[in-house]
Motif scaffolding. Structure first.
Motif, PDB file in Angstrom:
ATOM      1  N   ASP A 185     -16.562   0.317  55.405  1.00 27.38           N
ATOM      2  CA  ASP A 185     -17.348   0.697  56.573  1.00 27.38           C
ATOM      3  C   ASP A 185     -16.589   0.744  57.893  1.00 27.38           C
ATOM      4  N   ARG A 187     -12.975   1.726  60.257  1.00 30.99           N
ATOM      5  CA  ARG A 187     -11.889   2.707  60.294  1.00 30.99           C
ATOM      6  C   ARG A 187     -10.636   2.149  60.952  1.00 30.99           C
TER       7      ARG A 187
ATOM      8  N   SER B  63     -22.873   1.642  57.735  1.00 34.99           N
ATOM      9  CA  SER B  63     -23.094   1.727  56.303  1.00 34.99           C
ATOM     10  C   SER B  63     -23.698   3.095  55.943  1.00 34.99           C
ATOM     11  N   LEU B  65     -22.867   5.777  57.439  1.00 37.88           N
ATOM     12  CA  LEU B  65     -21.745   6.705  57.596  1.00 37.88           C
ATOM     13  C   LEU B  65     -20.521   6.303  56.789  1.00 37.88           C
ATOM     14  N   SER B  66     -20.719   5.346  55.880  1.00 34.58           N
ATOM     15  CA  SER B  66     -19.606   4.786  55.114  1.00 34.58           C
ATOM     16  C   SER B  66     -18.783   5.865  54.400  1.00 34.58           C
ATOM     17  N   ASP B  67     -19.452   6.856  53.824  1.00 33.89           N
ATOM     18  CA  ASP B  67     -18.748   7.891  53.049  1.00 33.89           C
ATOM     19  C   ASP B  67     -18.143   8.990  53.919  1.00 33.89           C
TER      20      ASP B  67
END
Lengths: 412, 412
Positions: A185, A187, B63, B65-67
């Motif tokens: 989660d 970056r 979470s 936007l996790s992918d």
């Protein structure tokens, strides 16, 4: 027939079980708590680490007692107990009683270092759990925003003091949060770089557990990425650091699971003997010396029972004490002599992480998956309310399948 | 190829949908929100009235936007937008952008009477919902402790200002709380005696709903025990009272659902035209006048679309705007002229109470049980995350069967 007035202070396991024990005709019962809910403390660490919502492990007291028409629930705070006048002074009112049950529980204890409270987070109430959740989740958020490696390192270091069940469960849960739940989660930071330290003053974790269980707990926590420090005392806790015997750890997050002491009210009871943690040294029938009409129950009681067993501050003991006191009061008119309380040990358990727990039960020592399933089952069973059980079960199944947690919300 | 930097302010429906719309190779996206969660505002009133836990309608942004590996989520607060320098000043850092999307949403508006904010509770954020829940549940608890009939009456009087969907849903839910959920749980007061007032300045409730739906809403609320005041303006709100045209109502609980205005940040944008509620008067392509690289989306936008429809501040509009902006930015290099945004109206709905709702959809006007089931279905569908859907569904089924609510906890 005149109703007897039973006043119960505290809506934990002891107070609640006691309140349920009186027939309507003969007793008018009043239960006082400073919150409107009964709290299932054994799952508090899951609220603190984002696994469960606070409402999943709390039930409104007055809804639990809805069918007990002789029980009045008041949300109010105990200020002073006047044993001689048989009165309890609350914030909003003064209540009189024929029988009094003190079941106000315990709070985080610092062994005389109360100045550490300002820099640490306890885990005894919903408030505590929400503060830990906020602190832990914010630390990761702030680390993602930070450009300074030293700040990032401090934010991603978390210390848990105390290697009992609470400390072990918190450490395992925090390690899994960093290693598994959060890993995809972020970056700018790698949550797996978070350092979780568990500090225990004694030579082993889970000191009250028998056989190889403490050693298994240590090994499994290390496997999860927790640094376990045994035989290590905390020397100092300040803003941004913890000092142990040989080490200074830079951290903003110190969770204190090293000790409890009785609710402060016990120290205001004139002439009643207490132990060092402020617990009331009750008579064998759980009454206060010189006050057969006043009882104490739960983890503010210090008692070695009729069989010579030191009664631990756990919920089965609180439930047993609450029921025992209700029975004792019920029998009062019947000219039977009061009996002495004996604790029935139903075993002890702690979870260490996903698929791992330790259980000591009826002479058996269990560890690993089977122990973990037993832990889940027993905790669902003791959780109050079918809805809460269903929702917690759903959360657990979901977490098991997805490695996610359902309550990773920083509350406003 | 150099990546384009897209900066999105706000993680509501508009910001989130926009963030998901960019291919990894060409765009680096940053999403900033002052909280760590996306909030499903349409169910906020159920959190406020003890039906749902706050975590049930909130999802961690990172979470969700996790992918999306090209999206960086930052929890930080916008302080200032410098359109000329193409910079956004956050509390912790300054970010530069090639494209900016302002989607910071709306807040409670008081039509120039900001002094009323201190005596009322809004309903736009989780914080608001938790404050209302605490206030409402505490009022009943304090009434049970009070010995003064006047105080009890004031505690048990609750006023909702504004007869739009939020006001109607709150009023119905509060009435059912008092009349049904709490009715067996008190001993000294009768929760059914609670007075719920709904005050609307216009001649009908749910003014944007067609046909007989507003009238049905009024009648059903009266049936639930709500006193509906139409054509009634609030003259004054102070500590412990509300004054309307002809009446002074003594109350500690005033819920303000009468108006919203844009996030305060819009008023700091030099030279950008706003409407009276602070909403940005955007170009037909949702960009800011003179700044084709800056867009606004969601309920801080004032726009009459290409078809002459005034775009309402609802989540479907926000979702459509977010997607539209992402597509517009994607097409930038391709020398197609920008298109104009058109709003696709998917209908509107509001729940009034158990088994009762109003729905206006594709020319149909529905009311009662069928409308209520449609409301449930649509809200479950739009709620984010399968786990939240499952848990909310379980809460609803449970409440329907037992007339209870699962989150009646006064948070610390």
């Amino acid at each position: 027939m005149k109703q007897q007035r039973v006043l119960i202070l505290g809506g934990g396991f002891a107070g609640l079980e006691c309140a349920k024990g009186f027939p309507e005709e003969r007793f008018s019962v009043t239960l006082v708590d400073r919150w409107n809910h009964h709290l299932f403390q054994p799952l508090l660490y899951q609220v603190a680490t984002g696994g469960l919502a606070m409402t999943d492990i709390a039930q409104p007291l007055r809804s639990i007692l809805s069918d007990y028409k002789n029980v009045t629930t008041l949300m109010d705070e105990v200020q002073r107990i006047d044993l001689d006048a048989r009165q309890v002074h609350l914030k909003e009112q003064v209540l009189e009683y024929d029988y009094l049950v003190i079941a106000l529980g315990a709070k985080t204890g610092y062994f005389g270092h109360n100045e550490w409270a300002a820099h640490t987070l306890g885990l005894k109430s919903l408030d505590d759990a929400m503060k830990i959740r906020k602190q832990v989740l914010l630390a990761f958020e702030q680390a993602e925003c930070s450009n300074d490696p030293q700040t990032t390192a401090r934010l991603l270091t978390m210390v848990i003091v105390g290697g009992g069940p609470t400390g072990v469960e918190m450490a395992g849960s925090l390690a899994e949060l960093a290693q598994q739940v959060l890993k995809e989660d972020f970056r700018r930071i790698d949550p797996c770089q978070a350092k979780i330290h568990l500090i225990e003053a004694g030579p082993k974790l889970l000191a009250t557990f028998p056989g190889g269980l403490p050693d298994y707990a240590s090994k499994h926590l290390e496997y999860l990425g927790v640094t376990v420090h045994l035989n290590t005392s905390v020397k100092e806790v300040g803003a941004g650091y913890v000092i142990t015997g040989d080490q200074r750890i830079e951290t903003d997050t110190v969770i204190w699971a090293a000790g409890v002491e009785a609710s402060g009210i016990t120290r205001t009871l004139a002439g009643i003997p207490l132990d060092r943690a402020g617990r009331i040294q009750v008579q064998p029938d759980l009454s206060l010396p010189g006050h057969p009409e006043v009882f104490a129950a739960g983890d503010l009681v210090a008692l070695t029972d009729a069989k010579g067993v030191r009664v631990p501050g756990v919920s089965p003991a609180a439930i047993q004490m609450g029921r025992f006191i209700a029975r004792t009061i019920l029998n009062e008119g019947m000219s039977v002599p009061r009996s002495s309380f004996t604790y029935l040990d139903k075993g002890t358990m702690a979870t260490i992480g996903r698929s791992a727990a330790v259980v000591s039960f009826a002479g058996m020592h269990l560890r690993g998956m089977l122990a973990w399933l037993m832990w889940l089952f027993v905790h669902l069973l003791f959780l109050m309310g079918m809805r809460n059980r269903a929702i917690v079960f759903l959360h657990w199944v979901w977490s098991y399948i997805t490695w996610q947690r359902g309550a990773r919300i920083i509350q406003p």
